[in-house]
Enzyme design. Structure first.
Site, PDB file in Angstrom:
ATOM      1  NE  ARG A 133      96.450  12.463  -8.491  1.00 11.68           N
ATOM      2  CZ  ARG A 133      97.355  11.515  -8.741  1.00 11.68           C
ATOM      3  NH1 ARG A 133      97.402  10.917  -9.917  1.00 11.68           N
ATOM      4  NH2 ARG A 133      98.238  11.170  -7.804  1.00 11.68           N
ATOM      5  CD  GLU A 153     101.976  13.349  -3.906  1.00 11.52           C
ATOM      6  OE1 GLU A 153     103.163  13.428  -3.514  1.00 11.52           O
ATOM      7  OE2 GLU A 153     101.522  12.345  -4.492  1.00 11.52           O
ATOM      8  CG  ASN A 155     100.823  14.236  -8.038  1.00  8.82           C
ATOM      9  OD1 ASN A 155     101.726  13.519  -7.638  1.00  8.82           O
ATOM     10  ND2 ASN A 155      99.665  14.361  -7.389  1.00  8.82           N
ATOM     11  CB  SER A 160      98.751   7.822 -13.523  1.00 11.73           C
ATOM     12  OG  SER A 160      98.950   7.598 -12.145  1.00 11.73           O
ATOM     13  CE  LYS A 332     105.857  14.381  -2.713  1.00  8.15           C
ATOM     14  NZ  LYS A 332     106.280  13.996  -4.081  1.00  8.15           N
ATOM     15  CE  LYS A 387     103.989  13.875   2.028  1.00  9.30           C
ATOM     16  NZ  LYS A 387     102.958  14.651   1.291  1.00  9.30           N
ATOM     17  CD  GLU A 391     106.143  13.298  -7.481  1.00  2.40           C
ATOM     18  OE1 GLU A 391     105.048  12.798  -7.148  1.00  2.40           O
ATOM     19  OE2 GLU A 391     106.564  14.372  -7.033  1.00  2.40           O
ATOM     20  N   GLY A 392     105.629   8.399  -7.252  1.00  2.00           N
ATOM     21  CA  GLY A 392     105.317   7.026  -7.594  1.00  2.00           C
ATOM     22  C   GLY A 392     104.921   6.126  -6.435  1.00  2.00           C
ATOM     23  NE  ARG A 477      95.333   8.536  -5.473  1.00  2.00           N
ATOM     24  CZ  ARG A 477      96.534   9.077  -5.357  1.00  2.00           C
ATOM     25  NH1 ARG A 477      97.600   8.420  -5.753  1.00  2.00           N
ATOM     26  NH2 ARG A 477      96.678  10.285  -4.830  1.00  2.00           N
TER      27      ARG A 477
END
Length: 502
Positions: A133, A153, A155, A160, A332, A387, A391-392, A477
């Site tokens: 993603r 970024e 992924n 998800s 990153k 950064k 992740e998360g 989002r």
């Protein structure tokens, strides 16, 4: 690619209309699997209830040209990260524990050392699968020019909300069909709500890996976290694989795999011992593909035994999604190093590289030029985000918090952090954000920022390092404009979909 100014948003509706829309939205969500497990200190072994996922009442405006640009870029990004994962020397230099990030970041170093040990034993991955993603925000240039598409970024592990993003797009289509949103905006027309088939697309990638593995009777393994609340996002993929591809799925945590998983000597076939839990009385099942929805954060590895379980899985011939090297490629630091002269052209021709570069903000490593990377971050703190290799959500450091953070950051750890110029998102856009428990009056109107995610998959490797890839869906989002972070699972954002404008 230029884009016109966004419209006034959200459309004006009466309190009575807003309450009616909220009731329609929440009951649709509960009826169509747009749901979470409720918060709990310990999730029960068998769920007893569910709540609707946080959602936006209206789809959010997004320029059509930039939406199509993001979709077209996904093909280049799929191939780029596949090529990065196959470039061992590049990853060793950038992410390794001898000269790269893994030297100062223990989690990255642990993963890299597993990969290095396997290579020393002569074990390599036959093929890799990435369910990717790429996340973007709209950027307002300082000169006041047209809106630009800028990447946040990329992924490569546990990307998800693909399934729930499709469900929320269907929800907004349902509200339009049921109410025409009370004629509140000329934008709210079916042709401005693009289709979203992410469930079928991501399942297609997993099915392609299963087919390439070559054992139709094998199953796909989902490696999941303990107490996962976002389980339904994963279950939709499981159902699609069984219903459309006749592929069974087994769900296991790292703790369960420590008991059930075994790699057959010589053949390196991964089998799970699940006596009494398999069709036809089978004692164990062969695994074709390992899909990690866990393993992306240090908290997924609380003991050395958890790393050993990851190593066991990596040592098998099952196709990993992702392999450790593909997970490392999503770091990153890799994103930042690609912005330096010459590195991107290592992986693609200049014609493609030009399009990719145009989607980036300025970045540098805090370790750049001895202390100059840190000094520059201090000077430009209010225009930056820092950064780490995580992740998360919830890991970044923003603007006014940066100077104090840099004061406490040990000089030896600067290599693990990158600085990125802030994306200046358009102002004045709003929406109604709906969270579980708010009732029909709980749709909160607020100014928002929306982040677009484009899904894709790539199956690559084999004797000729061939790459098969597709762009397969999207996610939006939306969060309140004063929230820096953007993760839904971390509690910062709501699920949304796009209404396109020219």
């Amino acid at each position: 690619m230029a884009s016109s100014s966004p419209p006034q948003w959200p459309p004006e509706v009466t309190d009575e209309q807003r309450e009616a829309l909220t009731l329609l939205a929440t009951t649709y969500a509960l009826s169509h699997g747009l749901v979470y497990l409720p918060p709990a200190d310990v999730q029960p072994p068998v769920p007893t209830s569910a709540i609707h996922a946080p959602l936006a009442l209206f789809p959010s405006p997004f320029p059509r040209a930039q939406f199509e640009l993001a979709r077209s870029l996904q093909h280049q990004y799929n191939e780029l990260y596949a090529r990065i994962a196959l470039d061992e020397s590049f990853l060793d230099t950038v992410m390794g524990a001898e000269v790269g990030v893994g030297r100062v970041d223990e989690f990255t170093g642990q993963l890299w050392r597993i990969w290095k040990r396997l290579r020393e034993e002569g074990i390599s991955q036959p093929r890799h699968l990435g369910l990717f993603r790429s996340d973007y925000l709209l950027h307002t240039p300082a000169d006041g020019g047209p809106l630009e598409l800028k990447q946040v970024e990329f992924n490569t592990i546990s990307s998800s909300f693909g399934s729930l993003s499709q469900n929320v797009a269907n929800l907004h289509r349902h509200l339009l069909a049921a109410t025409e949103y009370f004629n509140s905006s000329p934008l709210l027309r079916p042709e401005n709500l693009p289709p979203n088939d992410t469930i079928a697309g991501l399942a297609e990638g997993l099915a392609a890996a299963h087919k390439a593995y070559g054992s139709p009777s094998a199953s796909i393994l989902f490696v999941v976290q303990n107490g996962e609340r976002n389980v339904f996002d994963q279950r939709w993929l499981e159902y699609e694989l069984l219903d459309k591809h006749s592929i069974r799925v087994v769900r296991q945590t790292f703790e369960q795999l420590a008991v059930s998983a075994q790699v057959v000597p010589r053949s390196r076939i991964l089998r799970l011992k699940l006596s009494g839990l398999l069709p036809r009385g089978a004692e164990s099942v062969e695994i074709s593909t390992v899909y990690f929805r866990a393993g992306y954060t240090p908290t997924d590895y609380p003991t050395p035994a958890h790393y050993e379980t990851r190593s066991l899985l990596e040592s098998s011939v099952a196709i990993k999604c992702p392999s450790i090297q593909l997970q490392l490629a999503g770091g990153k630091k890799v994103q930042q190093v690609l912005t330096e002269d010459g590195h991107l052209n290592r992986f693609m021709k200049e014609a493609q590289a030009h399009r990719i570069r145009a989607s980036w903000m300025g970045m540098w490593g805090l370790d750049a030029n001895l202390d100059k990377g840190v000094e520059k971050a201090r000077r430009e703190a209010y225009n930056l985000v820092l950064k780490p290799q995580r992740e998360g959500g919830g890991n970044n450091v923003y603007k006014s918090d940066i100077p104090a953070f840099l004061d406490k950051l040990p000089s030896g750890e600067t290599k693990a952090w990158i600085a990125m110029e802030l994306i200046r998102t358009p102002e004045g856009l709003g929406n109604y954000l709906v969270r579980a428990g708010g009732g029909t009056a709980g749709a909160v109107k607020t100014e928002v920022i929306s982040e677009l995610g484009i899904f894709g998959w790539a199956l690559f490797g084999g004797p000729k390092d061939e790459i098969e890839q597709k762009q397969v869906g999207w996610l939006l989002r939306t969060k309140g404009k004063d929230s820096n972070e953007g993760g839904i699972a971390a509690g910062f954002s709501v699920l949304d979909s796009v209404v396109l404008y020219d």
